[in-house]
Enzyme design. Structure first.
Site, PDB file in Angstrom:
ATOM      1  N   CYS A 188      -4.972   6.769  -2.840  1.00  0.00           N
ATOM      2  CA  CYS A 188      -4.394   5.607  -3.089  1.00  0.00           C
ATOM      3  C   CYS A 188      -3.004   5.894  -3.884  1.00  0.00           C
ATOM      4  CB  CYS A 188      -5.247   4.544  -4.264  1.00  0.00           C
ATOM      5  SG  CYS A 188      -4.425   3.217  -4.471  1.00  0.00           S
ATOM      6  N   CYS A 214       0.991  -1.290  -0.073  1.00  0.00           N
ATOM      7  CA  CYS A 214      -0.002   0.085  -0.038  1.00  0.00           C
ATOM      8  C   CYS A 214       0.927   1.256  -0.082  1.00  0.00           C
ATOM      9  CB  CYS A 214      -0.898   0.021   1.427  1.00  0.00           C
ATOM     10  SG  CYS A 214      -1.772   1.581   1.349  1.00  0.00           S
TER      11      CYS A 214
END
Length: 294
Positions: free
Chosen positions: A224, A77
């Site tokens: 993101c 991530c």
């Protein structure tokens, strides 16, 4: 038993962050517990859980484990990597310049005096441009809303540690991010792993605006990191952007991205942005009680 956690936010992507360097948090059952903690309105609420654990590879200060909001473990991530780097530094586990493991490879990071973090992630690869999407059919396991009337058009694919599709749009505000994102996420072209989906508007050669539908969260998120990287790389390959690329996320925060282009994608990919501490707290953790009972 109580477990200490930090709530952190990277450009609006929020995470529950846990120090498990002592190994007290068991593997078994943690996905189900994390999924419950991530539920908004009934529990802590977050886009995912970051777990700090001992490194297994020489030269790394620690290992990052990342769990999506559905409890499934993911490769990496981007925004989470910045948060866990700052967390590790604040916890005394690593210096301000550090190296850590992810399932996608080794990351290097620098915790800046401003509180922002610059992280060099693994090489982007598997780029495929100009994919024409056939709307007919949906993958096995897709929601019932995904069917033959699904969105069709041209998209681009790249893996920046996790799979991403990039779609260029003119009307970013009017785009059905959830509807189209869910359809592309489950489209047979990107199965069995599925994909994250980024909708991108080019403001000028150095500035993009992005909205992202995240796999595992199964919804639009405020940011993101790996999606911002994917969008910047694809935009430059399409001659729509130039480095460095500033990517404005749905939260309004801007991530700064630079890289060296390659035939497969990019290398020396640098992602810089916020890694904010929101609050610290404690949560009842039955996993610790079960481990203690054994």
């Amino acid at each position: 038993m109580e477990l200490e956690f930090w709530k952190m936010s990277g450009a609006g992507n929020d995470f529950i962050v846990i120090n498990n360097m002592d190994g007290k948090l068991p593997e078994e059952g943690r996905g189900d517990v994390f999924a419950r903690w991530c539920r908004r309105g009934t529990d802590i609420g977050s886009d995912g859980v970051l777990v700090l654990e001992p490194a297994r590879k020489p030269g790394a200060h620690f290992r990052m484990r990342y769990y999506n909001a559905d409890g499934g473990e993911a490769e990496t991530c981007g925004n989470g990597s910045r948060c866990i780097a700052r967390f590790a530094h604040e916890q005394g586990v690593a210096p301000e310049k550090l190296c850590f493991e992810t399932m996608a490879g080794l990351y290097e990071a620098h915790v800046l005096p401003s509180g922002e973090v610059a992280v060099q992630i693994t090489d982007a690869h598997s780029v495929r441009e100009g994919i024409r999407i056939d709307p007919a059919g949906a993958a096995v396991g897709a929601p019932s809303t995904v069917g033959p009337d699904a969105w069709a058009g041209e998209v681009h694919f790249i893996n920046t540690g996790v799979p991403h599709v990039v779609v260029f749009v003119d009307d970013l505000e009017g785009t059905d991010v959830t509807g189209i994102g869910r359809r592309l996420r489950y489209h047979p072209e990107f199965m069995p792993a599925g994909t994250n989906v980024n909708f991108v508007r080019v403001r000028d050669p150095h500035h993009l605006e992005v909205r992202t539908y995240e796999r595992g969260v199964e919804a639009e998120t405020l940011a993101c990191g790996t999606g911002a990287v994917a969008s910047a790389i694809i935009a430059t390959r399409q001659l729509l952007a130039q480095q460095p690329v500033g990517v404005k996320t749905a939260s309004g925060e801007v991530l700064t991205i630079s890289f060296e282009p390659t035939d497969e994608g990019a290398r020396r990919v640098l992602l810089q942005g916020s890694a904010n501490i929101v609050f610290r707290g404690y949560v009842e953790c039955e996993l610790l009680e079960e481990a203690g009972a054994r």
